[in-house]
Design an enzyme around this catalytic site. Structure first.
Site, mmCIF file in Angstrom:
data_model
loop_
_atom_site.group_PDB
_atom_site.id
_atom_site.type_symbol
_atom_site.label_atom_id
_atom_site.label_comp_id
_atom_site.label_asym_id
_atom_site.label_seq_id
_atom_site.Cartn_x
_atom_site.Cartn_y
_atom_site.Cartn_z
ATOM 1 N N HIS A 172 -40.680 15.414 102.670
ATOM 2 C CA HIS A 172 -39.458 14.652 102.418
ATOM 3 C C HIS A 172 -39.737 13.195 102.756
ATOM 4 C CE1 HIS A 172 -36.763 17.961 101.657
ATOM 5 N NE2 HIS A 172 -37.286 18.612 102.674
ATOM 6 N N CYS A 219 -39.624 12.254 97.471
ATOM 7 C CA CYS A 219 -38.612 11.385 96.886
ATOM 8 C C CYS A 219 -39.039 9.935 97.099
ATOM 9 C CB CYS A 219 -37.268 11.591 97.585
ATOM 10 S SG CYS A 219 -36.673 13.271 97.478
#
Lengths: 581, 389
Positions: free
Chosen positions: B161, B203
């Site tokens: 992440h 991301c």
């Protein structure tokens, strides 16, 4: 693989051969699988691979450079760190003594490492630290987390299992990592230590997808010096790799009481390891024929006294070609007779384990608690002593003045107590007690503790999971119902020759309790961010308003004039006449 | 006619002379190609930074790149694999010892032969940077070190992440893009790589390579700044998403690559266009000296060995059997060795206690103070007491 090729000797033949040793004909390898059906319908399979090598690493004159069956990585570790004995095990699951009996090789959940160093070592702690790092690379495990905060030096438990006379416990170190996960990445390097790898012999059965889908899985490496022959005049190094697995009736067999090698391991056997001098499968048929039937039937039977009981085994010798039959593959089949529904077995049918221990945490809240260790002696009339060893991390601060040992609701004073208190962030607690267990009784050891508040960098990334406390170890010489065999012979099956037997009337057993999982008071790690935001907002709003109140002045602001009035003002300024409003 | 014949003979002789010349040119160009790619060994550092069962897909991402890299030839000793949590033997996994990348359990990327070098709590920012820069404690085993030199091509793959300018490690710490760029600069100054390929699947992954400033770096990311990378497909039996979209299509692309393939980096840049990935993958090649079209995929993902064929026979000498040496010398008295008693109860009870810290004998301090007081009162006499009290 390189270590198995013979090296070309470079020294000239006239000098005496002190600079290298011949190892070509002096190591042998044996492999064995024991299958024991359990009363609950599960099945217990125990693999043992033993390499015996007539060499002495610790003799200064000999430099060992020729490795054949003994793995080179372990040999170099032994000679570099002057290790006398090494025992390491990786276990997933907990051994249920009351349902499954005693295991051949006991092990606690997680990883356990205990090492005896040789007397010539001057800095035992330094060697221990480096040894754990090297082993973590060999076995792909996080053994580098073993440091002084979870290492103990037992004073009476864990005597060497190999040859020796002097036992100075300054050279012993014991550590356990209850949180350690065991998976294929630990099995892969373990299989690579075997002489035949995973390509031939019994090791082809070691498929990780089946082995880890079980109730209990334990793989271990035990290295120790043993007697070379019956006269016991010289030492030999023994490396035992053991793998114990218990397959569950419902997950592996879909509830049907029918086991076969193919069902357990998704593989059948086609040949023995060519490097092995003996390769055998033992199936425990003591309860045959009332309980189950075995296919294919073999005429070879063997009786062995193991764990205080005389058991009969069917032996399949894989070095003989006729074992594999017409199809060149061996698939043992055990089929249970009678109803396949719920089985009701009372304790009479199975030999009730004589020694059994449990452990749990009592109390409520996040400040205090109580550790209870319960030891059961199920022998009807004999009492025997047990040695209980407890190693508790420093963040559970034990109050030793609350230690009580009660048997049959009466105080039971231990005949030997060794207690080493913990030092915060340096050393864990170590408590060793020699307790005499009365016959047919339950002994309870309780001690209260308080939970410490750790510094915020000492918390793991998932602190709400809890913190583990390693299993207690109960070591005992349990009186045996059957006379044990004290003779040491070369052709004894491996599973009965692991623990040396000194006297006929008792056998040594080690029982591990459950590990504990305790919650420590955990701070909310998002609080620093929240506090900063809140404080800054309060300060900004409060101070800003106060500043405004003190320093704000009001001024009258003239409305802006339309264009023609501004032009007229400009002309008036030039003329020196008072301006318009 | 004569002239024509002369011309033909002349052309023929010219042809004969130029063939060996052309052949030697051909040999020279081949030899030139032999030494032109610049790297002699390949390394890979594959990191999964997420913990917890619902981040199964990050472990599956890393394991699929591990699988491709192993298949194309990089051995385990040259791969540093860091997995922050164990998914295969997690108690929530309905099929233990497996990690799947395709739904309906088609492809087990965990396999039977996997070696994880850093696992669980060991995957931290500090350990990752130490592996890259080589500043590890002396007792670290070889399998945990990145022993690259100035002729190594390194592949670095990160997944987890992340956000704009950072990557989260294990839900408790972060690495920023500046730290990563500085680590690569340290590697360059210590000549720890020849060329480096950096792939990140998080991301806003493109933010992680914005700050690179060292030469010979090529970077790929699964999404641009401001975009999220999405996961691919869930498996209903396992209950979590199995892979991320970018790495899923990257795996499909790499399955087509074999050790002798001539696919180059431009094909890699085309993996997972926006129509498939929803996010826009990005890449950065300005710091890279060669043209990406001439860089083979196997320069980073595989360990293509240059083989030299020789037609001479080599005689191997038969191994010399060393003479078997009798153990020990004859003058040591041979005595029978015994095993140690496992639970010597009598010995334990009468064990001498361990050496404690030295304390002065009992009553010593009390006696010392009494002596001091006596001497004091004797010297100064009782009449001086009133000066004191």
């Amino acid at each position: 693989l390189d270590s198995r090729l013979p090296l070309v000797d470079r020294s000239d033949g006239t000098k005496d051969s002190e600079s290298f040793t011949a190892a070509a004909a002096r190591d042998q390898f044996q492999e064995e699988l024991v299958i024991r059906p359990l009363h609950s319908g599960d099945i217990y399979a125990s693999f043992q691979f033993r390499t015996l090598w007539d060499i002495d690493f610790l003799q200064e004159r000999q430099k060992v450079s020729h490795y054949r069956l003994f793995p080179k990585s372990l040999g170099q570790v032994l000679s570099k760190f002057s290790v006398r004995e090494l025992h390491i095990s990786f276990t997933q699951g907990f051994w249920r003594t009351m349902q499954w009996g005693q295991p051949f090789i006991p092990s606690p959940p997680g990883a356990e490492l205990w090492v005896w160093f040789h007397d010539t070592v001057s800095d035992v702690d330094g060697n221990w630290k480096e040894l754990t790092n090297v082993l973590s690379g060999i076995f792909c495990a996080s053994l580098n987390f073993i440091d002084l905060t979870n290492t103990v030096q037992p004073s009476a438990s864990f005597k060497p299992l190999g040859l020796g006379n002097a036992t100075d416990h300054r050279f012993l170190r014991y550590a356990t990592l209850p949180r350690e996960i065991v998976c294929t990445e630990n099995l892969t390097p373990w299989k690579k230590l075997l002489p035949c790898g995973s390509k031939a012999g019994l090791s082809v059965l070691l498929k990780s997808e089946k082995l880890f889908h079980s109730s209990f899985h334990s793989q271990a490496v035990h290295i120790r010096p043993v007697c070379q022959d019956e006269q016991c005049t010289s030492k030999a190094w023994e490396l035992r790799q053991t793998l114990n697995v218990v397959f569950d009736l419902y997950t592996s067999s879909q509830g049907k009481k029918e086991w076969s090698l193919f069902k357990m391991f998704s593989r059948t056997l086609t040949e023995a390891c060519p490097l092995a001098t003996s390769s055998k499968i033992y199936v425990d048929i003591t309860d045959n024929p009332e309980l189950f039937e075995l296919n294919p039937v073999t005429p070879l039977l063997s009786q062995a006294v193991v764990l205080g009981d005389r058991r009969t085994y069917s032996v399949f010798d894989l070095t003989r070609a006729e074992t594999f039959g017409q199809l060149c593959s061996l698939n043992l089949l055990l089929r249970w007779k009678g109803d396949s529904g719920m089985n009701v077995f009372d304790g009479c049918d199975m030999l009730r384990p004589l020694l059994h221990a449990e452990r749990y945490v009592a109390g409520f809240g996040l400040q205090t608690g109580e550790i209870h260790t319960v030891i059961y002696n199920n022998h009807p009339y004999r009492a025997f002593p047990v040695l209980l060893m407890d190693s508790v991390p420093w963040y559970l601060q034990l109050y030793i003045h609350t230690l009580t040992v009660t048997s049959k609701s009466r105080d039971n004073k231990p005949s030997y107590i060794h207690y080493q208190p913990a030092k915060d962030r340096h050393r864990p607690h170590l408590l060793e007690m020699l307790i005499q267990l009365p016959p047919h009784s339950m002994t309870e050891v309780t001690v209260q503790f308080e939970r410490a508040l750790l510094k915020w960098t000492e918390y793991t990334p998932d602190p709400n999971h809890g913190f583990y406390v390693g299993s207690s170890v109960v070591s005992a010489l349990v009186p045996s119902m059957v006379a044990m065999n004290t003779n040491f012979t070369q052709d004894q099956p491996l599973f009965s020759s692991f623990v040396p037997v000194k006297e006929e009337s008792s056998y040594f057993v080690r029982v591990y309790t459950e590990p504990l999982l305790v919650n420590l008071p955990t701070p909310d790690f998002s609080m620093p961010y929240n506090v900063i935001c809140l404080t800054c907002t309060v300060v900004a709003v409060g101070y800003g308003s106060f500043y405004n109140l003190l320093t704000r002045t009001f001024q009258v602001d003239e409305p802006s004039l339309p264009l023609e009035k501004r032009l007229a003002n400009l002309i008036r300024r030039i003329r020196g006449v008072p301006l318009l409003a | 006619m004569d002239y024509y014949n002369l011309m033909r003979i002349f052309a023929f002789i010219h042809l004969l002379v130029s063939i060996p010349h052309g052949y030697s040119n051909y040999v020279e160009t081949k030899a030139g190609q032999f030494f032109s790619s610049g790297h002699t060994n390949n390394w890979a550092v594959l990191v999964c930074t997420s913990r917890f069962w619902f981040n199964y897909r990050h472990v599956a991402n890393t394991l699929s790149v591990y699988r491709s890299v192993k298949r194309l030839g990089i051995p385990d000793s040259h791969i540093v694999l860091m997995l922050a949590d164990d998914m295969a033997c997690n108690y929530r996994n309905p099929k233990p010892a497996t990690v799947f990348s395709h739904k309906n359990m088609e492809l087990n990327v965990y396999g039977d032969d996997v070696e994880v070098d850093y696992r669980g709590y060991e995957v931290t920012v500090e350990n990752f940077l130490r592996v890259l820069t080589g500043r590890l404690p002396p007792s670290t085993p070889r399998s945990k070190r990145l022993l690259s030199d100035d002729r190594s091509n390194i592949l670095i793959y990160l997944t987890g992440h992340g956000g704009n300018g950072f990557l989260k490690f294990q839900d408790s710490e972060e690495i920023s893009n500046m730290e990563l760029a500085d680590a690569f600069e340290q590697m360059w100054q210590k000549r720890r790589y020849n060329e480096l390929l950096f792939i990140i699947d998080t991301c806003q992954g493109a933010s992680m390579y914005e700050r690179f400033y060292s030469p010979n770096l090529m970077a790929l990311a699964s999404s641009q700044v401001g975009e999220d990378s999405l996961s691919h497909q869930p498996d209903l039996a396992i209950g979590v998403h199995l892979m991320d979209k970018y790495t899923f299509y990257l795996l499909e692309f790499l399955e087509e690559v074999h050790p002798a393939s001539q696919a180059n980096m431009n094909d890699l840049f085309k993996v997972c266009p926006q129509s498939q990935c929803v996010s826009t993958p990005g890449h950065r090649t300005d710091l890279f000296q060669r043209d990406p079209g001439s860089v083979l995929i196997t320069d980073f993902f595989g360990s293509v060995r240059k083989v030299e064929i020789t037609k001479d026979t080599i005689n191997l000498t038969s191994p010399v059997e060393p003479p078997i040496q009798r153990s020990g010398s004859g003058d040591i008295q041979i005595e029978s060795l015994t095993y140690v008693d496992q639970l010597p109860v009598a010995e334990i009870i009468h064990q001498k206690p361990k050496q404690k810290d030295w304390h002065p004998p009992d009553g010593f301090i009390l006696g010392l103070w009494t002596l001091i007081l006596l001497v004091f009162f004797q010297t100064y006499g009782i009449k001086h007491l009133k000066h004191i009290f």
